[in-house]
Write a protein that holds these residues in place. Structure first.
Motif, short mmCIF file in Angstrom:
data_model
loop_
_atom_site.label_atom_id
_atom_site.label_comp_id
_atom_site.label_asym_id
_atom_site.label_seq_id
_atom_site.Cartn_x
_atom_site.Cartn_y
_atom_site.Cartn_z
N MET A 1 0.85 -1.18 0.00
CA MET A 1 0.00 0.00 0.00
C MET A 1 0.89 1.22 0.00
N SER A 2 0.54 2.24 -0.74
CA SER A 2 1.33 3.46 -0.81
C SER A 2 0.49 4.62 -0.36
N GLY A 3 1.14 5.70 -0.01
CA GLY A 3 0.45 6.90 0.43
C GLY A 3 1.42 8.06 0.47
N THR A 4 0.91 9.25 0.45
CA THR A 4 1.73 10.44 0.47
C THR A 4 1.26 11.33 1.60
N ALA A 5 2.11 12.27 1.95
CA ALA A 5 1.74 13.20 3.01
C ALA A 5 0.68 14.15 2.50
N ALA A 6 -0.18 14.59 3.39
CA ALA A 6 -1.22 15.53 3.02
C ALA A 6 -0.58 16.86 2.63
N SER A 7 -1.18 17.52 1.65
CA SER A 7 -0.65 18.80 1.21
C SER A 7 -0.79 19.83 2.31
N PRO A 8 0.20 20.68 2.49
CA PRO A 8 0.13 21.66 3.57
C PRO A 8 -1.07 22.57 3.43
N SER A 9 -1.67 22.90 4.55
CA SER A 9 -2.83 23.78 4.58
C SER A 9 -2.39 25.12 5.12
N PRO A 10 -2.29 26.15 4.27
CA PRO A 10 -1.80 27.46 4.74
C PRO A 10 -2.73 28.01 5.82
N GLY A 11 -2.14 28.50 6.90
CA GLY A 11 -2.91 29.14 7.94
C GLY A 11 -3.62 28.19 8.87
N ARG A 12 -3.41 26.90 8.75
CA ARG A 12 -4.10 25.95 9.63
C ARG A 12 -3.39 25.91 10.97
N SER A 13 -4.13 26.26 12.04
CA SER A 13 -3.55 26.27 13.38
C SER A 13 -3.90 25.03 14.17
N GLY A 14 -5.04 24.41 13.88
CA GLY A 14 -5.43 23.20 14.59
C GLY A 14 -4.68 21.98 14.09
N ARG A 15 -4.66 20.93 14.93
CA ARG A 15 -4.00 19.68 14.58
C ARG A 15 -5.02 18.60 14.27
N GLU A 61 -4.97 5.05 6.50
CA GLU A 61 -4.91 6.33 5.79
C GLU A 61 -5.04 7.50 6.76
N GLN A 62 -5.91 7.36 7.76
CA GLN A 62 -6.07 8.41 8.76
C GLN A 62 -4.80 8.56 9.61
N ILE A 63 -4.13 7.46 9.89
CA ILE A 63 -2.87 7.54 10.65
C ILE A 63 -1.81 8.27 9.83
N ARG A 64 -1.77 8.02 8.53
CA ARG A 64 -0.77 8.68 7.69
C ARG A 64 -1.01 10.18 7.59
N THR A 65 -2.26 10.61 7.60
CA THR A 65 -2.58 12.03 7.42
C THR A 65 -2.71 12.80 8.73
N ARG A 85 -1.26 -2.55 16.77
CA ARG A 85 -0.82 -2.38 15.39
C ARG A 85 -0.95 -0.93 14.95
N GLU A 86 -2.00 -0.22 15.40
CA GLU A 86 -2.12 1.21 15.09
C GLU A 86 -0.94 1.99 15.66
N ARG A 87 -0.60 1.70 16.90
CA ARG A 87 0.49 2.41 17.57
C ARG A 87 1.84 2.13 16.90
N ASP A 88 2.06 0.89 16.51
CA ASP A 88 3.32 0.53 15.87
C ASP A 88 3.46 1.21 14.50
N TYR A 89 2.35 1.29 13.76
CA TYR A 89 2.40 1.93 12.44
C TYR A 89 2.66 3.43 12.58
N ALA A 90 2.02 4.07 13.57
CA ALA A 90 2.25 5.49 13.78
C ALA A 90 3.70 5.76 14.21
#
Length: 415
Positions: A1-15, A61-65, A85-90
């Motif tokens: 499975m492949s995935g990329t980082a989410a594109s940066p969101s200008p001005g986003r202060s929340g996590r 996918e949610q862990i990657r983003t 498994r979620e913790r190990d992947y993160a």
């Protein structure tokens, strides 16, 4: 499975926060989500997904983003294979992990990847707890790049009981395989979530045609231990089931000889109303004779007291009296008074001399977290250090302010 980082969101202060939790901690999860929302962050949980591969792909996918993963730490989370498994992947994606302790957990039972993290005590929420969570989330970077190449995604978590069920469907099992399966089922019977499924698989193992005699004997002992645990966890039902029933009294002319209590099949709850024979009282006109009952073979796994008492030669103890043998209580989680936090002392030191007061305040905030994670020695050490640095800060700060005040008086005298 492949995935990329989410594109940066200008001005986003929340996590963007991924919450890893166990189903048993649903109540604490609702409070945590409300707190994260109040801090203007976005929390994601898997409560609206179905099972299967597609469900697991969405979680990965949610862990990657996400920007960080919050761990709702409790005994149930530690036993959850999906959470592991979620913790190990993160961790392999270099995502920050923020553990919130919602139920006390012994420090020596924590997995190594959690035990080394800085905890936030969520068992006794205070304004300081919210400040610690806000500071932890504020320090998380947004839209951090993912490693290249991406680590291999973990497989869909499946209960290992499914693997045992597949093994039990095989035509033949060796002796080692039978003992291994029994050992795993014995451990599963002690977990409430897996108890019923493990009991069903234990019946499948017991019904196999190639079952070894020793394994069959061990299965019987496992069932007896499980029954004792069940009775110990429901003491009211045990007392009701184990209430002895008085034996029917016979007419005086029908009583030819006194019968022993063990051979009669039970004790009378009211000895005053029981006949003389049931109380094992000899007839006034007859000499007492030693009881020579009907010796029977005793199963050492069920009646160990028969081997240690050579005077007993009667019939085995009735089934209704076995319920009095209960397992000892588990004292591992007996709470003792927590060491003092020294928060007021630390704040006074902080006002008088900020550097030393900050050190005292740091150790003061560590006391409840270490205590609730099952580390009483660490909590006591933090309390002592908070007291030490607090008094040092008060002494140094008091001396500093005294010198400053005296200097100001001397200056005003000359002018």
């Amino acid at each position: 499975m492949s995935g990329t980082a989410a594109s940066p969101s200008p001005g986003r202060s929340g996590r963007r926060v991924f919450i890893s939790y166990a189903r048993e901690d649903q109540d604490a999860l609702n409070d945590i989500r409300a707190g994260i929302s109040a801090l203007h962050h976005e929390a994601w949980v898997d409560s609206n997904l179905d099972g299967g591969q597609a469900w697991w792909d969405v979680i990965l996918e949610q862990i990657r983003t996400c920007d960080a993963m919050i761990l709702v730490v409790s005994p149930s989370l530690i036993d959850s294979e999906a959470a592991t498994r979620e913790r190990d992947y993160a961790r392999r994606l270099r995502k920050p992990l923020i553990p919130l302790v919602v139920k006390p957990v012994r420090s020596d039972l924590l997995p190594p990847d959690i035990a080394t993290l800085q905890f936030i005590d969520y068992t006794n929420r205070t304004p300081l707890t919210g400040a610690q969570l806000a500071n932890a989330l504020f320090s998380v970077p947004t839209d951090a790049a993912l490693p290249e190449p991406l680590p291999d995604p973990p497989a869909v978590p499946v209960s290992y009981l499914g693997d045992l069920a597949a093994d039990l469907r095989r035509e033949a099992l060796s002796a080692d395989e039978q003992f291994s399966i029994l050992a795993k089922l014995r451990a599963s019977l002690e977990r409430p979530r897996e108890h019923d499924a493990a009991a069903e698989l234990l019946g499948v193992l017991e019904g196999r045609r190639d079952l070894l005699h020793q394994v069959a004997k061990d299965i019987e002992r496992v069932r007896q231990d499980d029954d004792l645990r069940s009775r110990a966890s429901h003491p009211i039902a045990v007392a009701a089931d184990s209430e002895p029933v008085p034996a029917p009294q016979k007419a005086p002319e029908a009583q030819k000889a006194p019968e022993p209590i063990l051979a009669a099949g039970g004790h009378s709850p009211t000895p005053q109303a029981a006949p003389a024979a049931a109380r094992n009282v000899p007839h006034p006109n007859r000499q007492a004779e030693p009881f020579a009952g009907n010796p029977q073979p005793v199963n050492p796994g069920v009646f160990p007291q028969a081997q240690t008492n050579p005077a007993y030669a009667g019939a085995p103890m009735p089934q209704q009296q076995q319920s009095f043998r209960q397992l000892p209580q588990d004292f591992r989680f007996v709470q003792q008074p927590a060491p003092p936090q020294r928060l007021a002392l630390s704040i006074i030191a902080l006002v008088l001399f900020i550097p030393l007061g900050a050190v005292a305040l740091y150790f003061s905030t560590q006391v409840p977290g270490r205590w609730n994670t099952g580390n009483p020695a660490g909590a006591l050490d933090a309390s002592k250090k908070a007291q030490l640095w607090g008094w040092i800060g008060i002494g140094v700060g008091g001396f500093f302010w005294f010198v400053s005040f005296a200097s100001s008086l001397q200056t005003s005298y000359y002018y």
